[in-house]
Design a protein around this motif. Structure first.
Motif, PDB file in Angstrom:
ATOM      1  N   GLU A   1       0.830  -1.202   0.000  1.00 25.50           N
ATOM      2  CA  GLU A   1       0.000   0.000   0.000  1.00 25.50           C
ATOM      3  C   GLU A   1       0.870   1.260   0.000  1.00 25.50           C
ATOM      4  N   GLU A   2       1.940   1.236   0.790  1.00 28.19           N
ATOM      5  CA  GLU A   2       2.853   2.380   0.815  1.00 28.19           C
ATOM      6  C   GLU A   2       3.542   2.561  -0.531  1.00 28.19           C
ATOM      7  N   LEU A   3       3.918   1.444  -1.156  1.00 24.98           N
ATOM      8  CA  LEU A   3       4.537   1.513  -2.480  1.00 24.98           C
ATOM      9  C   LEU A   3       3.557   2.069  -3.497  1.00 24.98           C
ATOM     10  N   ARG A   4       2.296   1.604  -3.432  1.00 27.62           N
ATOM     11  CA  ARG A   4       1.287   2.108  -4.352  1.00 27.62           C
ATOM     12  C   ARG A   4       1.050   3.599  -4.141  1.00 27.62           C
ATOM     13  N   ARG A   5       0.989   4.007  -2.855  1.00 22.95           N
ATOM     14  CA  ARG A   5       0.778   5.413  -2.543  1.00 22.95           C
ATOM     15  C   ARG A   5       1.945   6.266  -3.054  1.00 22.95           C
ATOM     16  N   ASN A   6       3.166   5.809  -2.800  1.00 22.16           N
ATOM     17  CA  ASN A   6       4.332   6.566  -3.255  1.00 22.16           C
ATOM     18  C   ASN A   6       4.395   6.627  -4.776  1.00 22.16           C
ATOM     19  N   ARG A   7       3.996   5.524  -5.424  1.00 21.28           N
ATOM     20  CA  ARG A   7       3.994   5.524  -6.878  1.00 21.28           C
ATOM     21  C   ARG A   7       2.962   6.513  -7.404  1.00 21.28           C
ATOM     22  N   ALA A   8       1.787   6.501  -6.773  1.00 20.35           N
ATOM     23  CA  ALA A   8       0.733   7.431  -7.204  1.00 20.35           C
ATOM     24  C   ALA A   8       1.160   8.880  -6.984  1.00 20.35           C
ATOM     25  N   LEU A   9       1.784   9.144  -5.833  1.00 16.09           N
ATOM     26  CA  LEU A   9       2.244  10.509  -5.559  1.00 16.09           C
ATOM     27  C   LEU A   9       3.350  10.908  -6.522  1.00 16.09           C
ATOM     28  N   GLY A  10       4.246   9.953  -6.814  1.00 21.83           N
ATOM     29  CA  GLY A  10       5.338  10.253  -7.740  1.00 21.83           C
ATOM     30  C   GLY A  10       4.855  10.496  -9.149  1.00 21.83           C
ATOM     31  N   GLU A  11       3.795   9.796  -9.555  1.00 21.14           N
ATOM     32  CA  GLU A  11       3.279   9.955 -10.913  1.00 21.14           C
ATOM     33  C   GLU A  11       2.623  11.304 -11.128  1.00 21.14           C
ATOM     34  N   LEU A  12       2.197  11.959 -10.048  1.00 17.71           N
ATOM     35  CA  LEU A  12       1.551  13.256 -10.198  1.00 17.71           C
ATOM     36  C   LEU A  12       2.481  14.269 -10.852  1.00 17.71           C
ATOM     37  N   GLY A  13       3.737  14.216 -10.466  1.00 16.19           N
ATOM     38  CA  GLY A  13       4.695  15.150 -11.046  1.00 16.19           C
ATOM     39  C   GLY A  13       5.354  14.628 -12.297  1.00 16.19           C
ATOM     40  N   GLY A  14       4.931  13.457 -12.770  1.00 12.75           N
ATOM     41  CA  GLY A  14       5.553  12.857 -13.946  1.00 12.75           C
ATOM     42  C   GLY A  14       4.913  13.265 -15.248  1.00 12.75           C
ATOM     43  N   SER A  15       3.944  14.151 -15.218  1.00 14.80           N
ATOM     44  CA  SER A  15       3.280  14.592 -16.433  1.00 14.80           C
ATOM     45  C   SER A  15       3.005  16.089 -16.350  1.00 14.80           C
ATOM     46  N   ILE A  16       2.988  16.738 -17.498  1.00  7.02           N
ATOM     47  CA  ILE A  16       2.640  18.155 -17.556  1.00  7.02           C
ATOM     48  C   ILE A  16       1.348  18.352 -18.345  1.00  7.02           C
ATOM     49  N   ASP A  17       0.673  17.230 -18.650  1.00 10.32           N
ATOM     50  CA  ASP A  17      -0.637  17.319 -19.282  1.00 10.32           C
ATOM     51  C   ASP A  17      -1.680  17.524 -18.192  1.00 10.32           C
ATOM     52  N   LEU A  18      -2.417  18.623 -18.250  1.00 12.32           N
ATOM     53  CA  LEU A  18      -3.333  18.989 -17.176  1.00 12.32           C
ATOM     54  C   LEU A  18      -4.410  17.932 -16.966  1.00 12.32           C
ATOM     55  N   ASP A  19      -5.016  17.447 -18.029  1.00 12.21           N
ATOM     56  CA  ASP A  19      -6.071  16.444 -17.893  1.00 12.21           C
ATOM     57  C   ASP A  19      -5.543  15.178 -17.229  1.00 12.21           C
TER      58      ASP A  19
ATOM     59  N   GLY B   1      -1.122  19.877  -5.677  1.00 11.29           N
ATOM     60  CA  GLY B   1      -1.239  21.314  -5.901  1.00 11.29           C
ATOM     61  C   GLY B   1      -0.202  21.860  -6.871  1.00 11.29           C
ATOM     62  N   PRO B   2       1.103  21.715  -6.573  1.00  8.08           N
ATOM     63  CA  PRO B   2       2.119  22.215  -7.508  1.00  8.08           C
ATOM     64  C   PRO B   2       2.088  21.519  -8.862  1.00  8.08           C
ATOM     65  N   ALA B   3       1.774  20.213  -8.883  1.00 11.35           N
ATOM     66  CA  ALA B   3       1.728  19.492 -10.154  1.00 11.35           C
ATOM     67  C   ALA B   3       0.630  20.040 -11.058  1.00 11.35           C
ATOM     68  N   ILE B   4      -0.539  20.306 -10.474  1.00 10.34           N
ATOM     69  CA  ILE B   4      -1.638  20.869 -11.251  1.00 10.34           C
ATOM     70  C   ILE B   4      -1.282  22.267 -11.739  1.00 10.34           C
ATOM     71  N   GLU B   5      -0.647  23.043 -10.876  1.00  6.11           N
ATOM     72  CA  GLU B   5      -0.292  24.413 -11.256  1.00  6.11           C
ATOM     73  C   GLU B   5       0.728  24.427 -12.388  1.00  6.11           C
ATOM     74  N   ASN B   6       1.721  23.536 -12.324  1.00 10.11           N
ATOM     75  CA  ASN B   6       2.690  23.437 -13.416  1.00 10.11           C
ATOM     76  C   ASN B   6       2.003  23.061 -14.717  1.00 10.11           C
ATOM     77  N   ALA B   7       1.073  22.098 -14.634  1.00 14.25           N
ATOM     78  CA  ALA B   7       0.356  21.673 -15.835  1.00 14.25           C
ATOM     79  C   ALA B   7      -0.511  22.803 -16.385  1.00 14.25           C
ATOM     80  N   GLN B   8      -1.107  23.592 -15.481  1.00 13.86           N
ATOM     81  CA  GLN B   8      -1.895  24.744 -15.928  1.00 13.86           C
ATOM     82  C   GLN B   8      -1.026  25.746 -16.684  1.00 13.86           C
TER      83      GLN B   8
ATOM     84  N   PHE C   1       1.763  25.177 -18.208  1.00 12.83           N
ATOM     85  CA  PHE C   1       2.197  24.611 -19.482  1.00 12.83           C
ATOM     86  C   PHE C   1       1.073  24.711 -20.505  1.00 12.83           C
ATOM     87  N   ARG C   2      -0.170  24.423 -20.069  1.00  4.31           N
ATOM     88  CA  ARG C   2      -1.288  24.508 -21.011  1.00  4.31           C
ATOM     89  C   ARG C   2      -1.477  25.938 -21.487  1.00  4.31           C
ATOM     90  N   GLU C   3      -1.367  26.900 -20.569  1.00  6.14           N
ATOM     91  CA  GLU C   3      -1.530  28.294 -20.962  1.00  6.14           C
ATOM     92  C   GLU C   3      -0.446  28.716 -21.946  1.00  6.14           C
TER      93      GLU C   3
END
Length: 321
Positions: A62-80, A204-211, A213-215
């Motif tokens: 579960e901790e590995l899954r959580r860390n993977r999910a958290l890590g993947e948030l910053g792995g993309s700059i596509d907002l959707d 929060g920061p991941a979404i803002e970076n993606a925003q 980039f989209r702009e």
């Protein structure tokens, strides 16, 4: 006399042997009972260790899954994609039925992304902080319905939990929340708050970076004069929509047109007047296209509109408009 003593001795020896046998047997029984007790205790302990190991393994996974999910948030700059990952991680972490990201925008409508909510439910969700203007750590939400509505609809949202989503230091002070909702009456406690806070801290920061980039990408995809999409964006979008229409056997229409005698306008009145004509033509196009249509300027006085999920008749109606 000797015979009597011999018999007595024999009897005595037999009695001693019998007594010894009984004592040995009793001792053996006690030993066996002790061994059985030790084996039973050992089996119980082995079962406890097995459960502890299984629990530790589940926690580690579960901790590995959580860390993977958290890590993947910053792995993309596509907002959707970032929003989708955030919403999925929120529902999984809190075992909820739905999730929502709400980001205020002082200059326009807020950014709202949802998972597990209908469009009507999403539009009705309103999250507000304390009336004293302070920022709460978390907001617990409980919904109550009338007896008739509650009994007839078992799919109603019953409870919710929202936490503020931090922004980057140079960002605006618009409110932003990450919320989860449950369709059963369940109180989301401290564990759920901590899970949601950890996720919001990364999202929060991941979404803002993606925003941002989209702009920036949108600015790069726009024609500076008309505000319509430019030629490069037109070719990329048309190729993508053609491939999609072929793959899923969907309708796709395209309108291409230019302005008659536009060169004469530039020659007789000047290029500034010509620019005004182009801007006015683009404004008219924006007024008649639908939300899903993609309007582009593809040349000097040439324009195009890509119409996904549209027939030739739809394109002719747009052209007449």
């Amino acid at each position: 006399m000797t015979v009597v003593l011999g018999v007595a001795l024999a009897v005595t020896v037999a009695l001693v042997a019998t007594l010894a046998f009984v004592l040995v047997r009793r001792s053996s029984r006690r030993a066996n009972a002790r061994v059985a007790e030790l084996v039973s205790t050992l089996n119980v302990r082995i079962d406890e260790l097995a459960r502890e190991l299984a629990g530790a393994r589940e926690e580690a996974e579960e901790e590995l899954r959580r860390n993977r999910a958290l890590g993947e948030l910053g792995g993309s700059i596509d907002l959707d994609e970032v929003l989708t990952r955030t919403l999925e991680a929120a529902t999984e972490a809190t075992d909820s039925h739905a999730a929502l990201v709400w980001i205020g925008n002082a200059g326009g409508p807020p950014l709202v992304a949802t998972l597990g909510l209908s469009q009507e439910e999403a539009e009705r969700q309103a999250i507000a902080g304390p009336p004293n203007g302070r920022q709460a750590r978390a907001i617990g939400i409980s919904y109550r319905y009338g007896p008739d509505e509650s009994s007839q609809n078992g799919d109603l949202i019953r409870s919710g939990l929202a936490v503020p989503m931090p922004s980057m230091p140079d960002a605006t002070e618009d409110e932003r929340y990450l919320a989860v909702f449950s369709r059963v009456e369940a109180e989301l406690g401290d564990d759920a708050i901590e899970e949601l806070e950890q996720l919001a801290e990364r999202a929060g920061p991941a979404i803002e970076n993606a925003q941002r980039f989209r702009e920036a990408r949108q600015l790069a995809d726009l024609d500076a004069l008309t505000g319509l999409h430019n030629r490069r964006y037109f070719h990329e979008t048309l190729a993508r929509e053609v491939a999609r229409a072929h793959r899923y056997n969907r309708d796709l229409a395209l309108v291409v047109f230019d302005l008659d005698d536009f060169k004469a306008i530039n020659d007789q009145i000047g290029h500034l007047a010509g620019d005004g004509v182009l801007a006015d033509a683009a404004a008219r196009v924006r007024d008649v296209v639908r939300t899903a249509d993609i309007a582009c300027r593809i040349g000097g006085d040439e324009f195009a509109v890509v119409l996904p999920e549209s027939t030739l008749r739809d394109a002719e109606q747009l052209y007449r408009r």
